[in-house]
Every structure is written in C-alpha cells, then in structure tokens.
Design a protein around this motif. Structure first.
Motif, mmCIF file in Angstrom:
data_model
loop_
_atom_site.group_PDB
_atom_site.id
_atom_site.type_symbol
_atom_site.label_atom_id
_atom_site.label_comp_id
_atom_site.label_asym_id
_atom_site.label_seq_id
_atom_site.Cartn_x
_atom_site.Cartn_y
_atom_site.Cartn_z
ATOM 1 N N ASP A 123 0.825 -1.214 0.000
ATOM 2 C CA ASP A 123 0.000 0.000 0.000
ATOM 3 C C ASP A 123 0.858 1.262 0.000
ATOM 4 O O ASP A 123 0.560 2.219 -0.728
ATOM 5 C CB ASP A 123 -0.944 0.003 1.199
ATOM 6 N N GLN A 124 1.912 1.263 0.811
ATOM 7 C CA GLN A 124 2.742 2.465 0.860
ATOM 8 C C GLN A 124 3.485 2.669 -0.466
ATOM 9 O O GLN A 124 3.567 3.803 -0.956
ATOM 10 C CB GLN A 124 3.725 2.409 2.027
ATOM 11 N N LEU A 125 4.002 1.601 -1.062
ATOM 12 C CA LEU A 125 4.638 1.745 -2.375
ATOM 13 C C LEU A 125 3.631 2.228 -3.413
ATOM 14 O O LEU A 125 3.937 3.089 -4.236
ATOM 15 C CB LEU A 125 5.270 0.428 -2.821
ATOM 16 N N HIS A 126 2.428 1.675 -3.357
ATOM 17 C CA HIS A 126 1.399 2.078 -4.313
ATOM 18 C C HIS A 126 1.047 3.556 -4.149
ATOM 19 O O HIS A 126 0.922 4.289 -5.126
ATOM 20 C CB HIS A 126 0.144 1.220 -4.133
ATOM 21 N N ASP A 132 8.501 4.616 4.082
ATOM 22 C CA ASP A 132 9.027 5.553 5.077
ATOM 23 C C ASP A 132 9.885 4.825 6.109
ATOM 24 O O ASP A 132 9.888 3.587 6.194
ATOM 25 C CB ASP A 132 7.908 6.371 5.723
ATOM 26 N N ASP A 133 10.623 5.583 6.877
ATOM 27 C CA ASP A 133 11.573 5.014 7.835
ATOM 28 C C ASP A 133 10.899 4.160 8.894
ATOM 29 O O ASP A 133 11.430 3.114 9.298
ATOM 30 C CB ASP A 133 12.379 6.130 8.515
ATOM 31 N N ALA A 134 9.730 4.560 9.358
ATOM 32 C CA ALA A 134 9.042 3.800 10.407
ATOM 33 C C ALA A 134 8.636 2.417 9.899
ATOM 34 O O ALA A 134 8.893 1.403 10.572
ATOM 35 C CB ALA A 134 7.816 4.571 10.902
ATOM 36 N N LEU A 135 8.035 2.360 8.725
ATOM 37 C CA LEU A 135 7.652 1.060 8.172
ATOM 38 C C LEU A 135 8.894 0.247 7.841
ATOM 39 O O LEU A 135 8.929 -0.961 8.089
ATOM 40 C CB LEU A 135 6.755 1.229 6.939
#
Length: 183
Positions: A123-126, A132-135
């Motif tokens: 989802d974040q890549l999409h 991000d650093d946290a993920l």
C-alpha cells in the motif's frame, strides 16, 4: 469487451511454443496475457525473465499476498483473478483474505502481524512510491534483506502487469476470479 491487442497467431516460434507449453498445466491454454505478449517475442522473453514466480526467498503465501494486493490496488482484475483462481487454495486464502486483497487494508482481522507488514509495504509503495523510515524499521525487523528486495520487486512487477492488462483491456480468463462487488 475485446482486448485492444489480439493474441499472437499460431504457430509461434519453436522456443516460444515450448515456453508457452510449460507455463500452464496440461490441457490448459496459455493465458491470454502470455499469448498477447507473444506478439513480440523480445518483450515476452523479457517479461518471463522478470516474473519472479520461481521459488524465491519468501513463502508462496507471502508472495501471493504481495501480488494479489498489488493487482487489487491497481485495479488489475485480470491478473488478480488468475492468481486467486490458481493460488488462493494452495496458500490457504479463504473468503476474508480474498476480499481483503482487493478491498481491505492491513488492519483486516484475516492477516497476521507479518502479513499486515506485507500489505502495508504494498500500500505504501502504491500510494507514495516509497517506504518511510518507520515502516522500513518494522519490515527490517521481520524480513531479511533478500526478502525485502523480493517483496519490493514483486510489487513493482505487478504494477507493470496491471498497467498492461488494464491498458489493453484484457478480458478475464474463463476461470478467473472477479473482484468482489464494489471494487
């Protein structure tokens, strides 16, 4: 609706015929996607070389979560439907997991903590083309570097596959699953 680009006519080049015959179970016609890409033997060979459907560094279930979620987020119903039809039972997806790959999110109860990370990665890549650093810190605590690279590459590859099947308007395979209503 018909595909915008017809499949390559037979006979195929000998090595192409052999490759197509190996891709599917005996008696099952090669996917429309493969036959369409066979119009350009160069593109077909490059596509097959990048497919990542071999035994990699992640489990089949992890791989299918990444692929199905990517196709679901991209609206790539053709490819999502093929993967659900061919792999959902093998990886133990029930109705909740199938629906969640297309319409859910990482917080759906069907996912365990590791699987939630995969959904979040996709989802974040999409959404951002970035992690991000946290993920990343959470992912790095759960997955080895090789596994992270594979998950990122799977997500990117199936974005490309979704672009191809959506842009060419490939109709669903006769046995392909359909998105849950509302997708």
């Amino acid at each position: 609706m018909a595909a915008r680009i017809d499949p390559a006519p037979q006979p195929y080049e000998p090595d192409m015929e052999e490759t197509l015959a190996k891709l599917m179970p005996e008696g099952v016609e090669p996917l429309l996607l493969f036959r369409m890409l066979a119009r350009s033997p160069r593109l077909f060979r490059r596509f097959m070389a990048g497919g990542l459907l071999d035994k990699g560094s992640i489990s089949l279930r992890d791989r299918e979560i990444a692929i199905d979620r990517t196709c679901g987020r991209c609206g790539g119903e053709y490819e999502w439907g093929v993967h659900i039809a061919l792999f959902a039972d093998a990886v133990g997806f029930g109705p909740a997991e199938i629906k969640a790959t297309a319409t859910g999110d990482a917080n759906d109860a069907c996912w365990n903590p590791r699987e939630r990370l995969i959904v979040r990665l996709v989802d974040q890549l999409h959404d951002t083309s970035m992690i991000d650093d946290a993920l990343w810190a959470e992912l790095a605590a759960e997955f080895e570097d090789e596994q992270l690279l594979e998950l990122i590459m799977l997500t990117g590859f199936y974005h490309m596959v979704s672009f191809v099947v959506n842009a060419t308007r490939l109709p669903a395979e006769p046995y392909g699953a359909r998105f849950p209503t509302g997708v």
